[in-house]
Structure formats: C-alpha cells, structure tokens
Design a protein around this motif. Sequence first.
Motif, PDB file in Angstrom:
ATOM      1  N   ARG A 182       0.829  -1.220   0.000  1.00 45.41           N
ATOM      2  CA  ARG A 182       0.000   0.000   0.000  1.00 45.41           C
ATOM      3  C   ARG A 182       0.858   1.262   0.000  1.00 45.41           C
ATOM      4  N   GLY A 183       2.103   1.145   0.467  1.00 44.40           N
ATOM      5  CA  GLY A 183       2.947   2.346   0.572  1.00 44.40           C
ATOM      6  C   GLY A 183       3.973   2.521  -0.542  1.00 44.40           C
ATOM      7  N   TYR A 184       4.243   1.463  -1.321  1.00 45.66           N
ATOM      8  CA  TYR A 184       5.273   1.535  -2.365  1.00 45.66           C
ATOM      9  C   TYR A 184       4.976   0.508  -3.454  1.00 45.66           C
ATOM     10  N   GLN A 185       5.151   0.919  -4.696  1.00 48.11           N
ATOM     11  CA  GLN A 185       4.893  -0.015  -5.808  1.00 48.11           C
ATOM     12  C   GLN A 185       5.993   0.072  -6.872  1.00 48.11           C
ATOM     13  N   GLU A 186       6.002  -0.918  -7.746  1.00 45.27           N
ATOM     14  CA  GLU A 186       6.835  -0.887  -8.951  1.00 45.27           C
ATOM     15  C   GLU A 186       5.873  -0.789 -10.138  1.00 45.27           C
ATOM     16  N   LEU A 187       6.256   0.047 -11.103  1.00 42.78           N
ATOM     17  CA  LEU A 187       5.415   0.216 -12.286  1.00 42.78           C
ATOM     18  C   LEU A 187       5.672  -0.948 -13.246  1.00 42.78           C
ATOM     19  N   HIS A 188       4.627  -1.720 -13.533  1.00 43.89           N
ATOM     20  CA  HIS A 188       4.770  -2.863 -14.432  1.00 43.89           C
ATOM     21  C   HIS A 188       4.099  -2.578 -15.776  1.00 43.89           C
ATOM     22  N   ARG A 189       4.744  -3.059 -16.848  1.00 41.75           N
ATOM     23  CA  ARG A 189       4.066  -3.091 -18.153  1.00 41.75           C
ATOM     24  C   ARG A 189       3.931  -4.552 -18.551  1.00 41.75           C
ATOM     25  N   ILE A 190       2.678  -4.973 -18.763  1.00 48.82           N
ATOM     26  CA  ILE A 190       2.407  -6.352 -19.172  1.00 48.82           C
ATOM     27  C   ILE A 190       1.933  -6.317 -20.618  1.00 48.82           C
ATOM     28  N   THR A 191       2.622  -7.051 -21.475  1.00 50.22           N
ATOM     29  CA  THR A 191       2.251  -7.099 -22.894  1.00 50.22           C
ATOM     30  C   THR A 191       1.700  -8.478 -23.210  1.00 50.22           C
ATOM     31  N   GLY A 216      10.227   0.578 -12.852  1.00 44.45           N
ATOM     32  CA  GLY A 216      10.776   1.363 -11.740  1.00 44.45           C
ATOM     33  C   GLY A 216       9.772   1.669 -10.642  1.00 44.45           C
ATOM     34  N   GLY A 217      10.274   2.244  -9.555  1.00 49.18           N
ATOM     35  CA  GLY A 217       9.479   2.465  -8.352  1.00 49.18           C
ATOM     36  C   GLY A 217       8.519   3.658  -8.469  1.00 49.18           C
ATOM     37  N   CYS A 218       7.445   3.591  -7.688  1.00 50.18           N
ATOM     38  CA  CYS A 218       6.474   4.691  -7.672  1.00 50.18           C
ATOM     39  C   CYS A 218       5.603   4.572  -6.419  1.00 50.18           C
ATOM     40  N   ILE A 219       4.860   5.643  -6.139  1.00 49.74           N
ATOM     41  CA  ILE A 219       3.946   5.618  -4.987  1.00 49.74           C
ATOM     42  C   ILE A 219       2.589   6.157  -5.427  1.00 49.74           C
ATOM     43  N   PHE A 220       1.564   5.314  -5.301  1.00 50.52           N
ATOM     44  CA  PHE A 220       0.201   5.699  -5.685  1.00 50.52           C
ATOM     45  C   PHE A 220      -0.763   5.456  -4.533  1.00 50.52           C
ATOM     46  N   VAL A 221      -1.902   6.134  -4.567  1.00 54.57           N
ATOM     47  CA  VAL A 221      -2.990   5.817  -3.642  1.00 54.57           C
ATOM     48  C   VAL A 221      -3.484   4.409  -3.989  1.00 54.57           C
ATOM     49  N   PRO A 222      -4.089   3.691  -3.001  1.00 49.24           N
ATOM     50  CA  PRO A 222      -4.457   2.292  -3.255  1.00 49.24           C
ATOM     51  C   PRO A 222      -5.625   2.104  -4.229  1.00 49.24           C
ATOM     52  N   LEU A 223      -5.533   1.006  -4.965  1.00 50.42           N
ATOM     53  CA  LEU A 223      -6.606   0.569  -5.858  1.00 50.42           C
ATOM     54  C   LEU A 223      -7.583  -0.243  -4.998  1.00 50.42           C
ATOM     55  N   ILE A 224      -8.760   0.354  -4.752  1.00 53.30           N
ATOM     56  CA  ILE A 224      -9.725  -0.276  -3.841  1.00 53.30           C
ATOM     57  C   ILE A 224     -10.797  -0.985  -4.655  1.00 53.30           C
ATOM     58  N   GLY A 225     -10.876  -2.321  -4.518  1.00 54.70           N
ATOM     59  CA  GLY A 225     -11.901  -3.038  -5.261  1.00 54.70           C
ATOM     60  C   GLY A 225     -11.720  -4.533  -5.127  1.00 54.70           C
ATOM     61  N   VAL A 226     -12.657  -5.303  -5.677  1.00 56.00           N
ATOM     62  CA  VAL A 226     -12.643  -6.756  -5.460  1.00 56.00           C
ATOM     63  C   VAL A 226     -11.377  -7.431  -5.980  1.00 56.00           C
ATOM     64  N   GLU A 227     -10.767  -6.880  -7.034  1.00 49.23           N
ATOM     65  CA  GLU A 227      -9.528  -7.479  -7.548  1.00 49.23           C
ATOM     66  C   GLU A 227      -8.317  -6.602  -7.221  1.00 49.23           C
ATOM     67  N   GLY A 228      -8.500  -5.698  -6.231  1.00 49.75           N
ATOM     68  CA  GLY A 228      -7.404  -4.843  -5.762  1.00 49.75           C
ATOM     69  C   GLY A 228      -7.219  -5.053  -4.271  1.00 49.75           C
ATOM     70  N   TRP A 229      -7.296  -3.948  -3.506  1.00 52.50           N
ATOM     71  CA  TRP A 229      -7.088  -4.046  -2.073  1.00 52.50           C
ATOM     72  C   TRP A 229      -8.344  -4.389  -1.278  1.00 52.50           C
ATOM     73  N   GLY A 230      -9.414  -4.753  -1.946  1.00 50.28           N
ATOM     74  CA  GLY A 230     -10.647  -5.098  -1.219  1.00 50.28           C
ATOM     75  C   GLY A 230     -11.237  -3.861  -0.593  1.00 50.28           C
ATOM     76  N   LYS A 231     -11.624  -3.977   0.678  1.00 49.30           N
ATOM     77  CA  LYS A 231     -12.273  -2.859   1.358  1.00 49.30           C
ATOM     78  C   LYS A 231     -11.299  -1.735   1.612  1.00 49.30           C
ATOM     79  N   ASP A 232     -11.854  -0.508   1.760  1.00 47.65           N
ATOM     80  CA  ASP A 232     -11.028   0.680   2.026  1.00 47.65           C
ATOM     81  C   ASP A 232     -10.652   0.736   3.503  1.00 47.65           C
ATOM     82  N   VAL A 233      -9.521   0.104   3.888  1.00 49.43           N
ATOM     83  CA  VAL A 233      -9.080   0.124   5.290  1.00 49.43           C
ATOM     84  C   VAL A 233      -7.929   1.119   5.412  1.00 49.43           C
ATOM     85  N   PRO A 234      -7.672   1.651   6.627  1.00 50.66           N
ATOM     86  CA  PRO A 234      -6.606   2.636   6.782  1.00 50.66           C
ATOM     87  C   PRO A 234      -5.245   2.060   6.394  1.00 50.66           C
ATOM     88  N   MET A 235      -4.321   2.920   5.938  1.00 54.25           N
ATOM     89  CA  MET A 235      -2.978   2.486   5.506  1.00 54.25           C
ATOM     90  C   MET A 235      -2.212   1.893   6.693  1.00 54.25           C
TER      91      MET A 235
END
Length: 217
Positions: A177-186, A198-217
């Motif tokens: 939830r605090g750090y990600q790598e940017l992936h390209r899938i072909t 490379g590395g990046c930081i984004f807000v979480p993807l909230i959803g059934v195939e992501g982080w599920g429920k919106d819980v605190p970081m």
Amino acid sequence: MNYTTQRKKMVETQLIQRNIKDARVIEAMQEVPREYFIPELSRSLAYEDRPAPIGEDQTISQPYMVALMTQALKLCGRDIVLEIGTGSGYQTAILSKIAAHVYSIERIPTLAAKAKETLNTLGYTHVTVMVGDGTKGDPEHAHYDAIIVTAGSPGIPPSLKEQLADGGRLVIPVGSRGYQELHRITRNGNDFVTENLGGCIFVPLIGVEGWGKDVPM
Ligand code: SAM
C-alpha cells in the motif's frame, strides 16, 4: 509566470530532460491545461514536480508520472484505451489526445462527476467516464489495446489481463500500500510478458480485484 509559460517549462525540465521521448506524449502534455483539473485552492501547484490534492483524499499524479505511464502504453493514435482511476480527468485528457477513445472508470462518484464536467467544458469528446469498481474492468467495450491503472494494486487484476487485446499493453503500479513498482504487461496470445519500469507511490486501488475494502494504511 503565466500557466502557459509554466507548462512549457514543466515539459522541458520535468519531461524532456528526464527521457520522455514520445513526440505525441510531449505534444499532449504541452497542450492540455493541467490547471483546470486542480481545485482552485491548490491551482498554484499545477505545474510543480509532484502530485497535488484533488479532494476525497485523492491526488492528481505528478506530471512526469502521467507522461511516463502514457509513453509506456506505446499508443499509435488508433488505440482503444481503458483507464482505471479517473481522478481529476487530467490523465484521461492526455490519453484522449493520442487514442481513438478512452473509457475511464472512477470509484468515487463526486470525482467522476467533476472530471466529466471538466473534460466536457474543455471539449475532450473521445472520452467516456463511468462510476464503478475498475478492478473488474469494463467487459462491455473489451478488448482494449491499452489499459492504464492509476492506483497501486497488490497484484494484476485477472479481469484486466483478460480484457487486454492480443498485442495490448497494461501499465499498472504493483506492490504494497505504501510503495509499488510500475509494471508493463504485454499480451502475446496467451502469454503475458512483464517488464519493471521502476518504483512509484500511488494511492491504493480499492476493489474486489485490488485491495478489497477501504481500510486505513
Ligand atoms: N490519473 C488521475 C488524474 O490524472 O487525476 C489520478 C488518479 S488518483 C492517483 C487514483 C484514482 O483511482 C483515485 O481517484 C481513486 O478514487 C481511484 N480508484 C481507486 N480504486 C479504484 C477502483 N477500484 N476503480 C476505479 N477507480 C479507483
């Protein structure tokens, strides 16, 4: 400095000097008025080298990240694109300058409504903004030549892989939830080739195939 001058400087110092090379991406970043996608109170931050708040605890991504992700999609001008995480609609506007059509999904209705209004006012027509859980994609308009996810995911949502056209590119931040790598899938038939951009930081993807429920970081 007026916004046009600030935009020119942003393109030169934040993009070109950092290896953004795709001429279509550079032209789009030069043309789209980023200041209109940012609430009035923080508008002076429009061309700073960082994300800016857009309300609802969400952000408009750093200009460089918008350019990098758009370049990574390898758009040719005729692509049908799916975007997950409309946010302010700025990335949507950039994509629409280079794609045939952009379908964009945002889970927060107020942000989707505001983005729709901004895109409409500025005359971006090859764009459809929808409210929903983008981790499931949008089967109705699949398959997509390019899919971009502008929120951080714990993995690759299977629905998005499935909705990628043969030869299509999916660009997505994957990690904690605090750090990600940017992936390209072909996609090559039933094979999926992954590259790490490379590395990046984004807000979480909230959803059934992501982080599920919106819980605190
Ligand atoms: N690209 C946007 C822009 O230019 O303003 C910034 C996007 S912001 C970093 C991430 C967005 O993803 C937020 O607006 C958030 O509400 C949205 N989001 C998170 N999970 C989502 C989901 N499952 N489906 C759709 N949108 C989602």
